[in-house]
Design a protein around this motif. Structure first.
Motif, PDB file in Angstrom:
ATOM      1  N   UNK A 195      11.559   3.384  -1.386  1.00  0.00           N
ATOM      2  CA  UNK A 195      10.752   2.903  -2.502  1.00  0.00           C
ATOM      3  C   UNK A 195       9.476   3.279  -2.298  1.00  0.00           C
ATOM      4  N   UNK A 196       8.568   3.462  -3.541  1.00  0.00           N
ATOM      5  CA  UNK A 196       7.131   3.821  -3.493  1.00  0.00           C
ATOM      6  C   UNK A 196       6.347   2.812  -2.703  1.00  0.00           C
ATOM      7  N   UNK A 197       6.836   1.495  -3.082  1.00  0.00           N
ATOM      8  CA  UNK A 197       5.991   0.449  -2.414  1.00  0.00           C
ATOM      9  C   UNK A 197       7.099  -0.214  -1.367  1.00  0.00           C
ATOM     10  N   UNK A 198       6.719  -0.235  -0.164  1.00  0.00           N
ATOM     11  CA  UNK A 198       7.639  -1.066   1.001  1.00  0.00           C
ATOM     12  C   UNK A 198       6.798  -1.887   2.086  1.00  0.00           C
ATOM     13  N   UNK A 199       7.053  -3.150   1.725  1.00  0.00           N
ATOM     14  CA  UNK A 199       6.344  -4.016   2.646  1.00  0.00           C
ATOM     15  C   UNK A 199       4.932  -3.889   2.952  1.00  0.00           C
ATOM     16  N   UNK A 200       4.389  -3.649   1.568  1.00  0.00           N
ATOM     17  CA  UNK A 200       3.006  -3.670   1.334  1.00  0.00           C
ATOM     18  C   UNK A 200       2.342  -2.148   1.595  1.00  0.00           C
ATOM     19  N   UNK A 201       3.055  -1.284   2.191  1.00  0.00           N
ATOM     20  CA  UNK A 201       3.015   0.040   2.354  1.00  0.00           C
ATOM     21  C   UNK A 201       3.100   1.100   1.424  1.00  0.00           C
ATOM     22  N   UNK A 202       2.354   1.809   0.460  1.00  0.00           N
ATOM     23  CA  UNK A 202       2.556   2.899  -0.407  1.00  0.00           C
ATOM     24  C   UNK A 202       2.859   4.448  -0.101  1.00  0.00           C
ATOM     25  N   UNK A 203       3.543   5.013  -0.738  1.00  0.00           N
ATOM     26  CA  UNK A 203       3.630   6.416  -0.518  1.00  0.00           C
ATOM     27  C   UNK A 203       2.289   7.055  -1.015  1.00  0.00           C
ATOM     28  N   UNK A 205      -0.285   8.411  -3.154  1.00  0.00           N
ATOM     29  CA  UNK A 205      -0.230   9.050  -4.589  1.00  0.00           C
ATOM     30  C   UNK A 205      -0.008  10.213  -4.885  1.00  0.00           C
ATOM     31  N   UNK A 206      -0.720  11.249  -4.191  1.00  0.00           N
ATOM     32  CA  UNK A 206      -0.425  12.732  -4.546  1.00  0.00           C
ATOM     33  C   UNK A 206       0.805  13.203  -4.562  1.00  0.00           C
ATOM     34  N   UNK A 207       1.629  12.290  -3.677  1.00  0.00           N
ATOM     35  CA  UNK A 207       3.142  13.089  -3.430  1.00  0.00           C
ATOM     36  C   UNK A 207       4.141  12.540  -4.664  1.00  0.00           C
ATOM     37  N   UNK A 208       3.690  11.599  -5.589  1.00  0.00           N
ATOM     38  CA  UNK A 208       4.236  11.239  -6.654  1.00  0.00           C
ATOM     39  C   UNK A 208       3.652  11.905  -7.753  1.00  0.00           C
ATOM     40  N   UNK A 209       2.706  12.691  -7.643  1.00  0.00           N
ATOM     41  CA  UNK A 209       2.163  13.349  -8.957  1.00  0.00           C
ATOM     42  C   UNK A 209       2.721  14.408  -9.446  1.00  0.00           C
ATOM     43  N   UNK A 210       3.589  15.222  -8.924  1.00  0.00           N
ATOM     44  CA  UNK A 210       4.337  16.218  -9.351  1.00  0.00           C
ATOM     45  C   UNK A 210       3.359  17.343  -9.310  1.00  0.00           C
TER      46      UNK A 210
END
Ligand code: ADE
Length: 235
Positions: A195-203, A205-210
């Motif tokens: 998931x993009x958000x996990x235990x308060x840690x985020x992927x 953003x750029x990697x989800x930008x397409x």
């Protein structure tokens, strides 16, 4: 159909190589791409105690592996004719550093015999004898000392076999990893999945930008950053 590559292991602990029958390597063996044989060096001894070692000539601590069992084992496995297409790998802390390039080279050969020494190593004449007949590679995994060559042989095997065509389902995964050509000598960038958000840690953003250009730039920058801090010798 004969296997693409045959691997033999000579050791006083042949059971170490049972692990070759699990995971990706096991699949390669099952599919007949890779053939593996492990041998007990003591089967080529002739005394009651199945002795493979003796004290070092010139004195000093530890024991050295006697040449006779190695000679007889190699003769039985390979004959005595010269054949440089046969590769002998001797893992040793005093070897050349084992690199991805060596793995690539070895993945293209048809026969490798791993000679796994214990104690203070193998009588040097065995290596000279082998060098006159076959292609010998004395290889070190790194600047530390293991108890014997077995674990190093397994590591070298895994690095080699995964490069043999047909072993990895998706060969594209090989091209972007650390030490691959596409990485230009840099260590690989960090990877994320959902998931993009996990235990308060985020992927990031750029990697989800397409946006492929920005993603490639971000990955390259991370690779440079990581390489600079962990392996400045590679820059
Ligand atoms: N045998 C013992 N230590 C070793 C090392 N660092 N690399 C390869 N083989 C070894």
């Amino acid at each position: 159909m004969s296997a693409t590559i045959r691997l033999d292991y000579l050791s006083i602990f042949p059971d170490y190589f049972d692990v070759l029958h699990i995971s990706l390597l096991g699949k390669a063996v099952e599919h007949g791409i890779v053939e593996v044989h492990s041998w007990d060096l003591r089967d080529w001894t002739h005394d009651r105690h199945r002795t493979v070692d003796d004290t070092p000539c010139g004195g000093g601590a530890g024991m050295v592996m006697k040449p006779e069992p190695w000679g007889e084992a190699l003769d039985e496995l390979l004959g005595t004719e010269a054949d440089p297409s046969i590769h002998i790998v001797v893992p040793t802390p005093s070897g050349y550093p084992f690199r991805q390039q060596d793995a690539e080279e070895l993945s293209g050969v048809t026969r490798i015999v791993f000679c796994c020494g214990r104690y203070e190593g193998i009588d040097h004449r065995v290596l000279d004898y082998a060098r006159e007949r076959w292609s010998v590679h004395e290889l070190s995994l790194g600047d530390y000392v293991l108890n014997g060559g077995e674990v190093a042989a397994l590591a070298i095997t895994e690095a080699v076999v995964r490069l043999v065509p047909g072993v990895i389902g998706n060969p594209e995964s090989l091209t972007e990893e650390s030490y691959s050509d596409a990485q230009e000598g840099l260590l690989e960038y960090p990877n994320f999945t959902r998931p993009v958000s996990w235990r308060g840690l985020e992927v990031p953003e750029v990697l989800m930008s397409g946006h492929h250009g920005r993603i490639a730039q971000w990955r390259h920058d991370r690779s440079v950053e990581i390489t600079r801090s962990r392996r400045p010798d590679l820059i």
